[in-house]
Design a protein around this motif. Structure first.
Motif, PDB file in Angstrom:
ATOM      1  N   ARG A  85       0.819  -1.219   0.000  1.00 17.90           N
ATOM      2  CA  ARG A  85       0.000   0.000   0.000  1.00 17.90           C
ATOM      3  C   ARG A  85       0.852   1.269   0.000  1.00 17.90           C
ATOM      4  O   ARG A  85       0.541   2.210  -0.743  1.00 17.90           O
ATOM      5  N   PRO A  86       1.935   1.381   0.814  1.00 14.21           N
ATOM      6  CA  PRO A  86       2.740   2.610   0.738  1.00 14.21           C
ATOM      7  C   PRO A  86       3.384   2.824  -0.622  1.00 14.21           C
ATOM      8  O   PRO A  86       3.742   3.961  -0.965  1.00 14.21           O
ATOM      9  N   LEU A  87       3.556   1.732  -1.397  1.00 17.26           N
ATOM     10  CA  LEU A  87       4.204   1.856  -2.704  1.00 17.26           C
ATOM     11  C   LEU A  87       3.215   2.060  -3.842  1.00 17.26           C
ATOM     12  O   LEU A  87       3.513   2.787  -4.801  1.00 17.26           O
ATOM     13  N   PHE A  88       2.036   1.437  -3.746  1.00 22.26           N
ATOM     14  CA  PHE A  88       1.085   1.465  -4.865  1.00 22.26           C
ATOM     15  C   PHE A  88      -0.315   1.903  -4.426  1.00 22.26           C
ATOM     16  O   PHE A  88      -1.259   1.786  -5.212  1.00 22.26           O
ATOM     17  N   GLY A  89      -0.471   2.385  -3.209  1.00 19.65           N
ATOM     18  CA  GLY A  89      -1.778   2.860  -2.765  1.00 19.65           C
ATOM     19  C   GLY A  89      -2.204   4.126  -3.496  1.00 19.65           C
ATOM     20  O   GLY A  89      -1.451   4.724  -4.275  1.00 19.65           O
TER      21      GLY A  89
ATOM     22  N   ARG B  72      -2.765   7.208  -2.454  1.00 17.25           N
ATOM     23  CA  ARG B  72      -1.972   8.387  -2.158  1.00 17.25           C
ATOM     24  C   ARG B  72      -0.620   8.326  -2.848  1.00 17.25           C
ATOM     25  O   ARG B  72      -0.132   9.321  -3.402  1.00 17.25           O
ATOM     26  N   ALA B  73       0.013   7.135  -2.835  1.00 20.01           N
ATOM     27  CA  ALA B  73       1.316   6.985  -3.493  1.00 20.01           C
ATOM     28  C   ALA B  73       1.188   7.193  -5.002  1.00 20.01           C
ATOM     29  O   ALA B  73       2.063   7.810  -5.631  1.00 20.01           O
ATOM     30  N   ARG B  74       0.098   6.716  -5.596  1.00 20.67           N
ATOM     31  CA  ARG B  74      -0.080   6.893  -7.043  1.00 20.67           C
ATOM     32  C   ARG B  74      -0.272   8.361  -7.406  1.00 20.67           C
ATOM     33  O   ARG B  74       0.256   8.851  -8.402  1.00 20.67           O
ATOM     34  N   LEU B  75      -1.058   9.077  -6.572  1.00 23.59           N
ATOM     35  CA  LEU B  75      -1.273  10.505  -6.850  1.00 23.59           C
ATOM     36  C   LEU B  75       0.032  11.288  -6.721  1.00 23.59           C
ATOM     37  O   LEU B  75       0.307  12.199  -7.520  1.00 23.59           O
ATOM     38  N   ARG B  76       0.825  10.943  -5.726  1.00 24.39           N
ATOM     39  CA  ARG B  76       2.113  11.628  -5.577  1.00 24.39           C
ATOM     40  C   ARG B  76       3.057  11.274  -6.729  1.00 24.39           C
ATOM     41  O   ARG B  76       3.873  12.108  -7.146  1.00 24.39           O
ATOM     42  N   TRP B  77       2.959  10.066  -7.223  1.00 21.74           N
ATOM     43  CA  TRP B  77       3.752   9.665  -8.391  1.00 21.74           C
ATOM     44  C   TRP B  77       3.363  10.511  -9.598  1.00 21.74           C
ATOM     45  O   TRP B  77       4.217  10.989 -10.357  1.00 21.74           O
ATOM     46  N   ILE B  78       2.061  10.707  -9.771  1.00 23.10           N
ATOM     47  CA  ILE B  78       1.589  11.563 -10.872  1.00 23.10           C
ATOM     48  C   ILE B  78       2.127  12.985 -10.702  1.00 23.10           C
ATOM     49  O   ILE B  78       2.537  13.638 -11.675  1.00 23.10           O
ATOM     50  N   HIS B  79       2.130  13.467  -9.462  1.00 23.97           N
ATOM     51  CA  HIS B  79       2.657  14.805  -9.192  1.00 23.97           C
ATOM     52  C   HIS B  79       4.125  14.910  -9.607  1.00 23.97           C
ATOM     53  O   HIS B  79       4.561  15.913 -10.187  1.00 23.97           O
ATOM     54  N   LEU B  80       4.896  13.871  -9.336  1.00 24.62           N
ATOM     55  CA  LEU B  80       6.302  13.867  -9.728  1.00 24.62           C
ATOM     56  C   LEU B  80       6.456  13.811 -11.249  1.00 24.62           C
ATOM     57  O   LEU B  80       7.325  14.484 -11.820  1.00 24.62           O
TER      58      LEU B  80
ATOM     59  N   ALA C 127      11.815  -1.182  -6.649  1.00 23.26           N
ATOM     60  CA  ALA C 127      12.738  -0.092  -6.341  1.00 23.26           C
ATOM     61  C   ALA C 127      12.247   1.219  -6.944  1.00 23.26           C
ATOM     62  O   ALA C 127      12.339   2.286  -6.321  1.00 23.26           O
ATOM     63  N   LEU C 128      11.702   1.162  -8.160  1.00 24.05           N
ATOM     64  CA  LEU C 128      11.149   2.363  -8.790  1.00 24.05           C
ATOM     65  C   LEU C 128       9.983   2.904  -7.967  1.00 24.05           C
ATOM     66  O   LEU C 128       9.904   4.117  -7.703  1.00 24.05           O
ATOM     67  N   ALA C 129       9.077   2.014  -7.559  1.00 20.73           N
ATOM     68  CA  ALA C 129       7.941   2.448  -6.756  1.00 20.73           C
ATOM     69  C   ALA C 129       8.405   3.018  -5.425  1.00 20.73           C
ATOM     70  O   ALA C 129       7.854   4.015  -4.926  1.00 20.73           O
ATOM     71  N   ALA C 130       9.428   2.414  -4.813  1.00 17.23           N
ATOM     72  CA  ALA C 130       9.944   2.918  -3.549  1.00 17.23           C
ATOM     73  C   ALA C 130      10.559   4.303  -3.716  1.00 17.23           C
ATOM     74  O   ALA C 130      10.368   5.190  -2.874  1.00 17.23           O
ATOM     75  N   CYS C 131      11.304   4.502  -4.798  1.00 15.27           N
ATOM     76  CA  CYS C 131      11.894   5.817  -5.054  1.00 15.27           C
ATOM     77  C   CYS C 131      10.810   6.875  -5.267  1.00 15.27           C
ATOM     78  O   CYS C 131      10.901   7.991  -4.740  1.00 15.27           O
TER      79      CYS C 131
ATOM     80  N   ALA D 248      10.202   9.981  -2.752  1.00 17.58           N
ATOM     81  CA  ALA D 248      10.255  11.361  -3.238  1.00 17.58           C
ATOM     82  C   ALA D 248       8.932  12.080  -2.981  1.00 17.58           C
ATOM     83  O   ALA D 248       8.917  13.268  -2.625  1.00 17.58           O
ATOM     84  N   GLY D 249       7.802  11.357  -3.142  1.00 17.85           N
ATOM     85  CA  GLY D 249       6.499  11.969  -2.867  1.00 17.85           C
ATOM     86  C   GLY D 249       6.344  12.346  -1.415  1.00 17.85           C
ATOM     87  O   GLY D 249       5.802  13.409  -1.083  1.00 17.85           O
ATOM     88  N   VAL D 250       6.818  11.489  -0.508  1.00 17.34           N
ATOM     89  CA  VAL D 250       6.745  11.795   0.921  1.00 17.34           C
ATOM     90  C   VAL D 250       7.592  13.017   1.259  1.00 17.34           C
ATOM     91  O   VAL D 250       7.184  13.892   2.032  1.00 17.34           O
ATOM     92  N   LEU D 251       8.781  13.088   0.672  1.00 16.97           N
ATOM     93  CA  LEU D 251       9.651  14.239   0.929  1.00 16.97           C
ATOM     94  C   LEU D 251       9.009  15.537   0.455  1.00 16.97           C
ATOM     95  O   LEU D 251       9.025  16.554   1.158  1.00 16.97           O
ATOM     96  N   LEU D 252       8.434  15.518  -0.739  1.00 16.26           N
ATOM     97  CA  LEU D 252       7.781  16.729  -1.240  1.00 16.26           C
ATOM     98  C   LEU D 252       6.596  17.131  -0.360  1.00 16.26           C
ATOM     99  O   LEU D 252       6.401  18.319  -0.073  1.00 16.26           O
ATOM    100  N   ALA D 253       5.793  16.148   0.047  1.00 11.64           N
ATOM    101  CA  ALA D 253       4.645  16.452   0.907  1.00 11.64           C
ATOM    102  C   ALA D 253       5.095  17.016   2.251  1.00 11.64           C
ATOM    103  O   ALA D 253       4.419  17.863   2.848  1.00 11.64           O
ATOM    104  N   ARG D 254       6.250  16.555   2.734  1.00 13.13           N
ATOM    105  CA  ARG D 254       6.746  17.017   4.034  1.00 13.13           C
ATOM    106  C   ARG D 254       7.344  18.414   3.923  1.00 13.13           C
ATOM    107  O   ARG D 254       7.254  19.219   4.857  1.00 13.13           O
TER     108      ARG D 254
END
Length: 433
Positions: free
Chosen positions: A6-10, A12-20, A174-178, A182-188
Motif C-alpha cells: 500500500r505505501p508503494l502502490f496505494g 496516495r502513493a499513485r497521486l504523488r507519483w503523478i505529481h512527480l 525499487a522504482l515504486a519505492a523511489c 520522493a512523494g513523501v519528501l515533497l509532501a513534508r
C-alpha cells in the motif's frame, strides 16, 4: 502483503507519483534549453546519446526553472497541485502569489525541487519498466537471448537467467519505492516552502479585519433600520387597534405611517442585502440622512403615539454626507429606544446644534416606572458607540434628572466627515413641528 504494497502502490502513493511525473514534464522544456547550451560546449551531435550530456543539460535547465518560478501564478498553481495530489492540508499552504523576497525564494526552491525530483522519477519511470519487462520474460523468450540484442554475458549462465525475473520485479519495486519516497519528501517540505510567510499571514489578517468591519457596519445598518421599523410599526398598529372605532382619522394616519415605514425599510434592507450577495451590486436605495429624512422620521415616530419635540440649531443641508447619515442613524436609534422601553405615550425631546465645530445631538425622554431591559441588553447603544468612535466623537447615555438622556458630540471637520462647513457659532435653533 497488502500492508507492504500500500505505501508503494496505494492511492496516495499513485497521486504523488503523478505529481512527480508532472514535475518531470514541466522540466522537459528547461532540459531542451539546456541541451542548446551544453551541446556546442561538448561538441556532441547526438545530445541525448550520452548520459553525461543529459545530466549536464538537466543541471543547466534547473536554474532557469528557478528564475521562471518568480511569475505570480507559480505559487497558487503549485499549492493547488500539492493540495490535490500530495494530500497536504490547504491551511498549511498559501493561495496567493508570492510577495516579498522570502516568499519568492521559497517558491523558487520548491519549484526547482519539484522539477528536479520529478525529472529523475519521470526518467526512471520511462526507462525501468521496459528493462524490467525484458528481465521478467527473458527465461521464457529465447529470441531475446540472441547475441544481436547485446545482453550481458552473465545471462549465459543458468543461475543468472533464473534470477532475471526476480531482478525485474525488484527493479519495479525499487522504482515504486523511489517514487513513494520522493512523494513523501515533497509532501513534508511543501508547508515549509509553499506555506504562508509572516507577510502572508498579516495580509490575510488585514483582509479578515476589513471583511469583519464591513459585516459589522452592515449589521449596524440592519439593526438600526429594521429594528426601528419593527418597533414603530408595532406601536402604530397597537395604537390603531385601541382607537379603531373611536378615532378613524388616527387609524388612517397610523396605517399610512405603517405603509411608509415598511416600504422605506424594504428599500434599505434590499440595499444592505445587495452587499452581502456574492457578485451582486449594492441596492439603489439612498441612505437616509438628517437633511433628507429627519422630518419623515419624526412624523413616523409621532404616528406611533409618541410626542416628539425637535429643536434644530444646525444647517442640516450643509452637513457632510457621512456625518449626516451617521447622525440620522443615531437619532433613529434614540427614538427607537424611547419607544421600545417606554411605550407609545412617551414624550421625546430631540435637539441638534452646531457648537465649536461639533454637531451636538441630544435625545431625551422620561424614564417609565414600568420600563424593562431585555436580558443581556440590546445592541443599539453598542452600535451608536461604534458609529461615534469611527467619527472621532463622544457619547454619553444614561439617567439624568429623572430622564433617560442620550448625548452625542461629533466633529464636523473629522476626516471621515470632510468636506464640511467651517466651524463657527451655533446656528439659530429651528423648531420642527
Amino acid at each position: 502483503m497488502r500492508g507492504f504494497l500500500r505505501p508503494l502502490f496505494g492511492r496516495r502513493a499513485r497521486l504523488r507519483w503523478i505529481h512527480l511525473i508532472l514535475g518531470g514534464a514541466l522540466a522537459m522544456p528547461y532540459v531542451l534549453v539546456g541541451t542548446v547550451v551544453v551541446g556546442p560546449l561538448t561538441g556532441s551531435d547526438a545530445d541525448f546519446s550520452s548520459i553525461v550530456v543529459q545530466l549536464a543539460s538537466f543541471a543547466v535547465g534547473l536554474p532557469l526553472a528557478a528564475v521562471t518560478s518568480l511569475f505570480p501564478l507559480t505559487r497558487p498553481l503549485e499549492s493547488a497541485a500539492v493540495r490535490w495530489l500530495c494530500g497536504v492540508d490547504a491551511d498549511l499552504l498559501a493561495d496567493g502569489p508570492a510577495r516579498g523576497r522570502a516568499a519568492k525564494s521559497r517558491t523558487a526552491a520548491w519549484f526547482t525541487l519539484h522539477l528536479g525530483l520529478g525529472g529523475i522519477i519521470a526518467g526512471m519511470s520511462l526507462a525501468l519498466p521496459p528493462f524490467a519487462a525484458v528481465l521478467i520474460v527473458l527465461p521464457f523468450a529465447s529470441e531475446l537471448r540472441d547475441p544481436r540484442f547485446g545482453l550481458p554475458a552473465v545471462f549465459e549462465h543458468a543461475w543468472a537467467l533464473a534470477l532475471a525475473p526476480v531482478a525485474g520485479v525488484a527493479s519495479l519495486l525499487a522504482l515504486a519505492a523511489c517514487a513513494a519516497g520522493a512523494g513523501v519528501l515533497l509532501a513534508r517540505w511543501a508547508p515549509a516552502l509553499l506555506g504562508p510567510t509572516p507577510e502572508d499571514r498579516l495580509a490575510a489578517a488585514e483582509a479578515r479585519a476589513a471583511d469583519l468591519a464591513v459585516r459589522n457596519r452592515l449589521a449596524r445598518e440592519l439593526h438600526d433600520s429594521v429594528g426601528h421599523a419593527l418597533s414603530a410599526v408595532t406601536l402604530q398598529a397597537s395604537a390603531a387597534r385601541r382607537v379603531l372605532d373611536a378615532d378613524p382619522e388616527f387609524v388612517r394616519e397610523a396605517l399610512t405611517a405603517i405603509e411608509e415605514t415598511t416600504r422605506r425599510t424594504v428599500g434599505e434592507l434590499d440595499a444592505v442585502l445587495g452587499v452581502l450577495r456574492d457578485g451582486d451590486a449594492p441596492g439603489t436605495a439612498p441612505a437616509p440622512t438628517l437633511a433628507a429624512d429627519l422630518d419623515g422620521l419624526l412624523r413616523r415616530t409621532r404616528a406611533a403615539g409618541a410626542t416628539v419635540t425637535a429643536t434644530i440649531g444646525a444647517p442640516l443641508a450643509a452637513l457632510p454626507p457621512v456625518l449626516s447619515r451617521e447622525a440620522y442613524r443615531i437619532v433613529q436609534e434614540g427614538l427607537t429606544n424611547a419607544l421600545k422601553h417606554t411605550g407609545a405615550g412617551v414624550t421625546v425631546t430631540v435637539r441638534a446644534a452646531l457648537c465649536a465645530g461639533h454637531l451636538e445631538i441630544t435625545v431625551e425622554n422620561p424614564v417609565a416606572a414600568s420600563a424593562r431591559t431585555r436580558p443581556g441588553g440590546g445592541h443599539g447603544l453598542t452600535g451608536i458607540e461604534a458609529r461615534v468612535r469611527l467619527l472621532g466623537g463622544t457619547v454619553r447615555a444614561g439617567p439624568a434628572d429623572g430622564s433617560w438622556r442620550l448625548r452625542v458630540r461629533l466633529p464636523v471637520t473629522h476626516p471621515s466627515a470632510a468636506p464640511g462647513p467651517p466651524s463657527g457659532p451655533r446656528h439659530p435653533p429651528e423648531e420642527r413641528p
